[in-house]
Every structure is written in C-alpha cells, then in structure tokens.
Design a protein around this motif. Structure first.
Motif, short mmCIF file in Angstrom:
data_model
loop_
_atom_site.label_atom_id
_atom_site.label_comp_id
_atom_site.label_asym_id
_atom_site.label_seq_id
_atom_site.Cartn_x
_atom_site.Cartn_y
_atom_site.Cartn_z
N ILE A 1 0.83 -1.21 0.00
CA ILE A 1 0.00 0.00 0.00
C ILE A 1 0.86 1.26 0.00
CG2 ILE A 1 -1.71 1.32 1.29
CD1 ILE A 1 -2.87 -1.41 2.22
N GLY A 2 1.93 1.28 0.80
CA GLY A 2 2.81 2.45 0.83
C GLY A 2 3.39 2.73 -0.55
N GLN A 3 3.83 1.68 -1.22
CA GLN A 3 4.38 1.84 -2.57
C GLN A 3 3.32 2.37 -3.52
OE1 GLN A 3 6.65 -1.47 -4.17
NE2 GLN A 3 6.01 -0.94 -6.23
N MET A 4 2.09 1.87 -3.40
CA MET A 4 1.00 2.35 -4.26
C MET A 4 0.76 3.84 -4.06
SD MET A 4 -1.76 -0.78 -3.88
CE MET A 4 -3.09 0.37 -4.12
N LEU A 5 0.83 4.29 -2.80
CA LEU A 5 0.60 5.70 -2.51
C LEU A 5 1.69 6.57 -3.14
CD1 LEU A 5 -0.47 5.36 1.23
CD2 LEU A 5 -1.96 5.97 -0.67
N VAL A 6 2.94 6.13 -3.00
CA VAL A 6 4.05 6.90 -3.59
C VAL A 6 3.91 6.92 -5.12
CG1 VAL A 6 6.55 7.04 -3.89
CG2 VAL A 6 5.60 6.45 -1.64
N GLN A 7 3.59 5.77 -5.70
CA GLN A 7 3.44 5.70 -7.17
C GLN A 7 2.35 6.65 -7.65
OE1 GLN A 7 2.77 1.79 -8.76
NE2 GLN A 7 2.72 2.52 -10.86
N ARG A 8 1.25 6.70 -6.93
CA ARG A 8 0.15 7.60 -7.34
C ARG A 8 0.61 9.07 -7.27
NH1 ARG A 8 -5.56 8.10 -6.87
NH2 ARG A 8 -5.94 10.22 -7.58
N GLY A 9 1.35 9.41 -6.21
CA GLY A 9 1.88 10.77 -6.09
C GLY A 9 2.82 11.11 -7.24
N VAL A 10 3.67 10.15 -7.60
CA VAL A 10 4.60 10.35 -8.72
C VAL A 10 3.82 10.54 -10.02
CG1 VAL A 10 6.30 9.14 -10.18
CG2 VAL A 10 6.57 9.16 -7.68
N GLU A 11 2.83 9.69 -10.26
CA GLU A 11 2.05 9.78 -11.50
C GLU A 11 1.30 11.11 -11.59
OE1 GLU A 11 -0.28 6.22 -11.25
OE2 GLU A 11 1.36 4.95 -11.99
N ASP A 12 0.71 11.53 -10.47
CA ASP A 12 -0.03 12.79 -10.48
C ASP A 12 0.90 13.99 -10.67
OD1 ASP A 12 -2.32 11.30 -10.13
OD2 ASP A 12 -2.81 12.12 -8.16
N ALA A 13 2.07 13.94 -10.03
CA ALA A 13 3.05 15.03 -10.20
C ALA A 13 3.49 15.11 -11.65
CB ALA A 13 4.25 14.82 -9.28
N ARG A 14 3.78 13.97 -12.24
CA ARG A 14 4.21 13.93 -13.64
C ARG A 14 3.13 14.51 -14.55
NH1 ARG A 14 5.28 8.42 -14.47
NH2 ARG A 14 7.42 8.73 -13.79
N ALA A 15 1.88 14.10 -14.33
CA ALA A 15 0.77 14.57 -15.17
C ALA A 15 0.58 16.08 -15.05
CB ALA A 15 -0.51 13.83 -14.79
N ALA A 16 0.88 16.62 -13.87
CA ALA A 16 0.69 18.05 -13.63
C ALA A 16 1.95 18.87 -13.92
CB ALA A 16 0.26 18.28 -12.18
#
Length: 100
Positions: free
Chosen positions: A59-74
């Motif tokens: 779950i921790g890894q999933m949270l970090v990955q989502r943050g990375v993906e959202d930062a990249r998209a923005a």
C-alpha cells in the motif's frame, strides 16, 4: 496480495491550499502519504504511514506511485523528505523523472 485485491483498493486524494494527502481505507484502518506544496511546481512528500494491520500489502508503494504519477501529469517535481518515499523512488528509476 494478488493484483486483483490491489486493484480493488481505492486511493483517495484530498488537497488544500498548502498541501494534501493520498490515503487508502481498508478494514477500518487508514494508510496515508502526506505532502506540502512549495510554490506552484514542487510537492514535498513529508510522511508515509501504513498501520501494522495493513503492512506488507504494497500500500505504501502504491501511494508513492500515485503521487509520482499525479506530479508527472501536472508537470510538477517531487522532493521526497519522507525516508520511505525517497527509498521507493530510488528503487524505481522510471519514477525519477519527477525528482527535483
């Protein structure tokens, strides 16, 4: 945990003017990754917390990955002050394009 069970987990996102968090609620427990905003283009990940009851499920890894993906998209960059987030980003070269 199988991929199907992970796919069933919903990562939620809350954001305010100075920061926000990504979180997962499961079985009455909550895991989260919090961040602060530094200007328009920088996100500082300051904490990742996964309760023992939810540990070992990625779950921790999933949270970090989502943050990375959202930062990249923005078009934003990440400063990982949280040791866990920093370690996860170091383990995943494909995420490092968002590092400041």
């Amino acid at each position: 945990m199988g991929w199907q069970a992970m796919a069933d987990m919903k990562i939620e996102h809350e954001e305010g003017p100075s920061g926000g968090r990504y979180f997962v609620r499961k079985d009455g427990h909550e895991a989260e990754m919090t961040y602060s905003k530094a200007g328009d283009g920088i996100i500082i990940i300051d904490h990742t917390g996964v309760p023992t009851a939810l540990g070992g499920q990625g779950i921790g890894q999933m949270l970090v990955q989502r943050g990375v993906e959202d930062a990249r998209a923005a078009g934003k960059k990440i400063v990982p002050l949280c040791p866990y987030a920093k370690a996860q980003i170091e383990k995943h070269p494909e995420w490092q394009d968002v590092l400041r």
